[in-house]
Scaffold this active site. Sequence first.
Site, PDB file in Angstrom:
ATOM      1  N   HIS A 116       1.143  -1.473   0.117  1.00 36.87           N
ATOM      2  CA  HIS A 116       0.326   0.116  -0.180  1.00 36.87           C
ATOM      3  C   HIS A 116       1.268   1.395   0.207  1.00 36.87           C
ATOM      4  O   HIS A 116       2.329   1.486  -0.297  1.00 36.87           O
ATOM      5  CB  HIS A 116      -0.252  -0.163   0.893  1.00 36.87           C
ATOM      6  N   HIS A 118       6.000   2.493   4.145  1.00 40.13           N
ATOM      7  CA  HIS A 118       6.124   1.155   2.900  1.00 40.13           C
ATOM      8  C   HIS A 118       6.691   1.779   1.940  1.00 40.13           C
ATOM      9  O   HIS A 118       7.178   0.830   1.290  1.00 40.13           O
ATOM     10  CB  HIS A 118       4.650   0.864   3.337  1.00 40.13           C
TER      11      HIS A 118
END
Length: 255
Positions: free
Chosen positions: A55, A60
């Site tokens: 995502h 991330h």
Amino acid sequence: MLSVTPIPAFRDNYIWMLRQDTSPEVCVVDPGDATPVIETLEREGLTLGSILVTHHHADHVGGLPELIQRYSPRVIGPHNPAIEGIDERVGAGDEVRVIGRLFEVLEVPGHTLDHIAFFTAGIPPLLFCGDTLFSAGCGRLFEGTPEQMHASLARLTALPEDTLVFAAHEYTLANLAFAKAADPDNPDIDAAEQECRRARELERPTLPSTIGRERRINPFLRCEDAGVRRAAAPQGDTADAVTTFATLRAWKDDF
């Protein structure tokens, strides 16, 4: 043989590194920070062949630009144009082969609307689930609805019970503290807490967990359980599973 190793990042992130014993080429999952990945690759003489992205949150994807510029890996991630550098955008039902294993893509919205997970069958099965499922917990609902997240967790709970769960954060002990409040009569939670405390005292990750274990200790997967429903609604336990989940998630946000 495929091995999975955590690369710690920030305060509590894990960037998971996949490799076969017979090759120096590796894959990493959700590289929020390039520096620890580069240090690991250089120290161990490895090459970065691919990246899986679950995502769009910065912790991330923040390392993508530097890793792409340095190694030109194949980058696989969700259908979100806000994530720059993805070569293959994938969604529900797609399959990708990485490090010799075929991964199925699962759409699991709730934490974010673009969230996907990567599952590979085998011995054992492996699940890379980002911030959707944690050990004894689940991600906050930044973009999705309780209905979406409950459905996403149900999708993951239906995987084989021996599936290894590689979540992206070391949140387990904090989640277990909440689980004891939300599922107070569950002895499996006490046993898990003792085991995880020992792991952290030895500076070891509490992950991976398994789907079977999460079915036993994770209150967000146990919204049909009478004890969880009573804890979530002290005035009565007649709420349906989605309402119970929404109550638990709001409670956990302020726990």
